[in-house]
Design a protein around this motif. Structure first.
Motif, mmCIF file in Angstrom:
data_model
loop_
_atom_site.group_PDB
_atom_site.id
_atom_site.type_symbol
_atom_site.label_atom_id
_atom_site.label_comp_id
_atom_site.label_asym_id
_atom_site.label_seq_id
_atom_site.Cartn_x
_atom_site.Cartn_y
_atom_site.Cartn_z
ATOM 1 N N VAL A 178 -125.095 -24.925 27.550
ATOM 2 C CA VAL A 178 -124.688 -25.686 26.369
ATOM 3 C C VAL A 178 -125.931 -26.226 25.672
ATOM 4 O O VAL A 178 -126.782 -26.844 26.305
ATOM 5 C CB VAL A 178 -123.746 -26.855 26.746
ATOM 6 C CG1 VAL A 178 -123.396 -27.680 25.508
ATOM 7 C CG2 VAL A 178 -122.482 -26.339 27.425
ATOM 8 N N LEU A 179 -126.024 -25.988 24.370
ATOM 9 C CA LEU A 179 -127.136 -26.486 23.565
ATOM 10 C C LEU A 179 -126.778 -27.839 22.977
ATOM 11 O O LEU A 179 -125.693 -28.025 22.424
ATOM 12 C CB LEU A 179 -127.436 -25.504 22.428
ATOM 13 C CG LEU A 179 -128.404 -25.980 21.331
ATOM 14 C CD1 LEU A 179 -129.805 -26.202 21.899
ATOM 15 C CD2 LEU A 179 -128.435 -24.985 20.178
ATOM 16 N N GLY A 180 -127.685 -28.800 23.096
ATOM 17 C CA GLY A 180 -127.505 -30.105 22.474
ATOM 18 C C GLY A 180 -128.658 -30.389 21.528
ATOM 19 O O GLY A 180 -129.821 -30.198 21.889
ATOM 20 N N ILE A 181 -128.328 -30.803 20.295
ATOM 21 C CA ILE A 181 -129.350 -31.159 19.311
ATOM 22 C C ILE A 181 -129.029 -32.553 18.790
ATOM 23 O O ILE A 181 -127.924 -32.803 18.309
ATOM 24 C CB ILE A 181 -129.374 -30.154 18.138
ATOM 25 C CG1 ILE A 181 -129.662 -28.745 18.654
ATOM 26 C CG2 ILE A 181 -130.421 -30.562 17.098
ATOM 27 C CD1 ILE A 181 -129.668 -27.678 17.561
ATOM 28 N N HIS A 182 -129.977 -33.483 18.923
ATOM 29 C CA HIS A 182 -129.782 -34.871 18.511
ATOM 30 C C HIS A 182 -130.754 -35.198 17.390
ATOM 31 O O HIS A 182 -131.971 -35.131 17.584
ATOM 32 C CB HIS A 182 -130.019 -35.824 19.685
ATOM 33 C CG HIS A 182 -129.050 -35.662 20.817
ATOM 34 N ND1 HIS A 182 -128.271 -36.703 21.275
ATOM 35 C CD2 HIS A 182 -128.720 -34.592 21.576
ATOM 36 C CE1 HIS A 182 -127.512 -36.270 22.281
ATOM 37 N NE2 HIS A 182 -127.781 -34.991 22.477
ATOM 38 N N ALA A 183 -130.217 -35.546 16.218
ATOM 39 C CA ALA A 183 -131.059 -35.864 15.059
ATOM 40 C C ALA A 183 -130.971 -37.354 14.734
ATOM 41 O O ALA A 183 -129.892 -37.943 14.763
ATOM 42 C CB ALA A 183 -130.624 -35.046 13.850
ATOM 43 N N ASP A 184 -132.113 -37.951 14.438
ATOM 44 C CA ASP A 184 -132.177 -39.370 14.084
ATOM 45 C C ASP A 184 -131.626 -39.567 12.673
ATOM 46 O O ASP A 184 -132.191 -39.069 11.698
ATOM 47 C CB ASP A 184 -133.632 -39.843 14.157
ATOM 48 C CG ASP A 184 -133.783 -41.344 13.903
ATOM 49 O OD1 ASP A 184 -132.789 -41.986 13.513
ATOM 50 O OD2 ASP A 184 -134.890 -41.862 14.097
ATOM 51 N N ILE A 185 -130.506 -40.286 12.570
ATOM 52 C CA ILE A 185 -129.912 -40.572 11.259
ATOM 53 C C ILE A 185 -129.888 -42.080 10.988
ATOM 54 O O ILE A 185 -129.052 -42.575 10.230
ATOM 55 C CB ILE A 185 -128.489 -39.982 11.133
ATOM 56 C CG1 ILE A 185 -127.572 -40.516 12.249
ATOM 57 C CG2 ILE A 185 -128.530 -38.468 11.139
ATOM 58 C CD1 ILE A 185 -126.100 -40.167 12.043
ATOM 59 N N GLN B 284 -131.463 -16.096 21.438
ATOM 60 C CA GLN B 284 -130.191 -16.727 21.106
ATOM 61 C C GLN B 284 -130.387 -18.227 20.879
ATOM 62 O O GLN B 284 -129.855 -18.796 19.922
ATOM 63 C CB GLN B 284 -129.178 -16.516 22.236
ATOM 64 C CG GLN B 284 -127.821 -17.152 21.987
ATOM 65 C CD GLN B 284 -126.931 -17.144 23.224
ATOM 66 O OE1 GLN B 284 -127.424 -17.295 24.349
ATOM 67 N NE2 GLN B 284 -125.639 -16.974 23.025
ATOM 68 N N LEU B 285 -131.196 -18.858 21.741
ATOM 69 C CA LEU B 285 -131.476 -20.280 21.601
ATOM 70 C C LEU B 285 -132.176 -20.557 20.280
ATOM 71 O O LEU B 285 -131.788 -21.463 19.535
ATOM 72 C CB LEU B 285 -132.347 -20.761 22.770
ATOM 73 C CG LEU B 285 -132.858 -22.204 22.696
ATOM 74 C CD1 LEU B 285 -131.702 -23.192 22.687
ATOM 75 C CD2 LEU B 285 -133.798 -22.499 23.870
ATOM 76 N N ALA B 286 -133.191 -19.770 19.963
ATOM 77 C CA ALA B 286 -133.940 -19.966 18.716
ATOM 78 C C ALA B 286 -133.040 -19.780 17.501
ATOM 79 O O ALA B 286 -133.151 -20.532 16.518
ATOM 80 C CB ALA B 286 -135.112 -18.979 18.660
#
Length: 268
Positions: A153-160, A33-35
Motif C-alpha cells: 500500500v502506497l501512502g502519500i502525506h502532503a502538508d496542507i 509502478q511506485l514511481a
C-alpha cells in the motif's frame, strides 16, 4: 501506557479483525509502478511517501522528506512513529477511518478492483518540535492477492497547513478507471456502509496532576530537581517522588523522552 502508544496496537487489532484483509506473504515491489503512482498523485504542499508491506505491517521505501514535514529522521521512521505523531484529538478519527477502509476494500470494492481506489482523508499531526501540521493523506493499494488481500500500500502525506488548520473529519474513496466514487463520508455517522459494524476499542489516556504538570514544565525549561524544589517550595525528595511517578505513568524511558512526549501530546 499513554494514548498514542496504544494507537498502533489498536490499529493492528482493527486490521486483523477483518479476515483476509492483510496478505499472508510479502512480495517484491515494482519500482516503476511506485514511481508512476507517485507521479500521478497531486500534492498541494511539501510531501513524503512510503510503502506499507501489509503482511508484515512494516514501512518500506520511505522518502527522506518525512524529516522536513514531520521532523522524524529517516532512520527512525516506522509505523509506530507515524501513528505516534498524530494529534491526540485525531487518533479516534484515524482508527475509525482504518476500520471503514478495511470494510470497504473487503465488502464494497470487488476483489480485482481494490487497486483502483485512491483513499483520501486529512489528519492533524504534531511535529517533533511540537508544532502542529495538517496533512492530506492519500493511500492506494499497489498490490493485492486475487482474493483482494493487501500486499503493498502506497501512502502519500502532503502538508496542507497553509490551506487549513482544522480539516474536515471525512473520508473519500475516489474511483479510478471508471470505478464509482464515495465522497466525504462521515465515518462516525449511522449506516456508513451496509453491514458495517464498527470495531469497539478504548483509548487509554495519560492524566497528569496539576503538580506533575508544573514539574514537567520546569523540567522542559532545563531546571534540575533542586531548582524545581526551590521554585515550588517543596523538598527535593518530593520532587524525586513526583518524577518517578510521572515516568511510571508515561510511555517513555527518561526525562528527554518525557519532554518530547508532552510537547507532541500538547501537554506543554
Amino acid at each position: 501506557t499513554g494514548t498514542m502508544a496504544k494507537g498502533l496496537p489498536i490499529a493492528k487489532d482493527i486490521w486483523r479483525s477483518h479476515p483476509r484483509y492483510l496478505g499472508d506473504k510479502s512480495i517484491g515491489l515494482q519500482q516503476d509502478q511506485l514511481a508512476r503512482r507517485i507521479a500521478d498523485t497531486f500534492c498541494p504542499g511539501p510531501y513524503f511517501y512510503y510503502v506499507i508491506d501489509s503482511p508484515t505491517l512494516t514501512l518500506e521505501h520511505i522518502s527522506e522528506s518525512i524529516h522536513p514535514v514531520l521532523g522524524i529522521p529517516l532512520h527512525q521512521a516506522n509505523l509506530q512513529e507515524l501513528i505516534d505523531s498524530l494529534h491526540p484529538e485525531d487518533l479516534d478519527f484515524f482508527l475509525r477511518c482504518e476500520d471503514v477502509v478495511a470494510h470497504f476494500l473487503q465488502h464494497i470494492a470487488p476483489a480485482d478492483k481494490v487497486c483502483l481506489y485512491k483513499i483520501v482523508s486529512s489528519l492533524r499531526h504534531i511535529r517533533r518540535d511540537g508544532t502542529p501540521v495538517t496533512l492530506l493523506k492519500q493511500t492506494q493499494v499497489l498490490d493485492a492477492t486475487a482474493e483482494g488481500s493487501l500486499l503493498k500500500v502506497l501512502g502519500i502525506h502532503a502538508d496542507i497547513s497553509h490551506i487549513t488548520r482544522l480539516p474536515p473529519r471525512t473520508l473519500s474513496f475516489i474511483g479510478l478507471d471508471g470505478e464509482p466514487s464515495y465522497m466525504e463520508i462521515d465515518v462516525f455517522g449511522e449506516n456508513v456502509f451496509e453491514r458495517f459494524i464498527p470495531y469497539q476499542y478504548t483509548i487509554d489516556e495519560v492524566h497528569y496532576t496539576a503538580r506533575e504538570l508544573e514539574i514537567i514544565r520546569l523540567l522542559a525549561r532545563g531546571n534540575s530537581s533542586s531548582e524545581i524544589a526551590c521554585a515550588l517550595n517543596i523538598s527535593g525528595q518530593t520532587v524525586q517522588t513526583h518524577r518517578k511517578n510521572i515516568l511510571k505513568k508515561s510511555p517513555v524511558r527518561n526525562t528527554t523522552e518525557l519532554i518530547e512526549f508532552c510537547i507532541r501530546r500538547c501537554y506543554l
